[in-house]
Design an enzyme around this catalytic site. Structure first.
Site, PDB file in Angstrom:
ATOM      1  N   CYS A  29       0.833  -1.212   0.000  1.00  0.00           N
ATOM      2  CA  CYS A  29       0.000   0.000   0.000  1.00  0.00           C
ATOM      3  C   CYS A  29       0.869   1.265   0.000  1.00  0.00           C
ATOM      4  CB  CYS A  29      -0.903  -0.025   1.228  1.00  0.00           C
ATOM      5  SG  CYS A  29      -1.726   1.514   1.604  1.00  0.00           S
ATOM      6  N   CYS A  32       0.388   3.455   3.072  1.00  0.00           N
ATOM      7  CA  CYS A  32       0.986   2.811   4.249  1.00  0.00           C
ATOM      8  C   CYS A  32       2.506   3.004   4.250  1.00  0.00           C
ATOM      9  CB  CYS A  32       0.660   1.321   4.266  1.00  0.00           C
ATOM     10  SG  CYS A  32      -1.109   0.957   4.303  1.00  0.00           S
TER      11      CYS A  32
END
Length: 170
Positions: A29, A32
């Site tokens: 991600c 992230c």
């Protein structure tokens, strides 16, 4: 050495005691990855803030992400003695620290009792996520290891579902 505590299905109940900030992330991600350095810095300040900072890799812990009903990444929760609140503020170090130091979490509505990660309902949700992982492993074994065609694997699962439904109906 990281100051972030890694949580998994076997030790997640640690967040039921004390004050925690918990991030749900996936290694692939981009958002992230962007918050990773900030989260590490936040964890280094955790002792001064009087909290524990943890993280959960949703790709490795689908049951735990199901228990917390994680639908977006990264998702951050604040927990204080088993009362959970979803953090929706900015993901800067200053804002994360301010959330704790200024006790901003007190103004956030806690997660409803039936949706709380420690509730029986979410325990069942975690079980469903584990079950889906088990089904995926069986499918991968059938198609990858045994070389069964994908549609035959699907047919096996359809028949198993029908048979289980018939047995439960009887």
């Amino acid at each position: 050495r990281s100051s972030v505590r890694v949580l998994c299905g076997s030790n997640w109940s640690l967040v039921l005691q004390g004050q925690w900030m918990l991030e749900f992330y996936a290694p692939w991600c981009p958002a992230c990855q962007q918050i990773e350095a900030t989260w590490e810095s936040f964890a280094k300040e955790s002792e001064r803030l009087g909290i524990t900072v943890g993280k959960v890799d949703v790709t490795q812990e689908p049951g735990l992400s199901g228990r917390f009903f994680v639908t977006t990444l990264p998702t951050i929760y604040h927990a204080n003695d088993g009362v959970f609140r979803r953090y929706r503020g900015s993901r800067t170090l200053e804002d994360l620290q301010g959330y704790i130091l200024e006790r901003k979490w007190e103004a956030v509505e806690p997660v409803a009792g039936w949706k709380s990660p420690s509730s029986i309902m979410m325990h069942g949700m975690a079980g469903l996520f584990h079950f889906s992982g088990w089904i995926r492993q069986i499918h991968n074994y059938l198609t990858g290891t045994l070389g069964v065609h994908v549609w035959i694997s699907y047919a096996i699962f359809i028949l198993a579902t029908l048979l289980i439904g018939l047995l439960l109906g009887l």
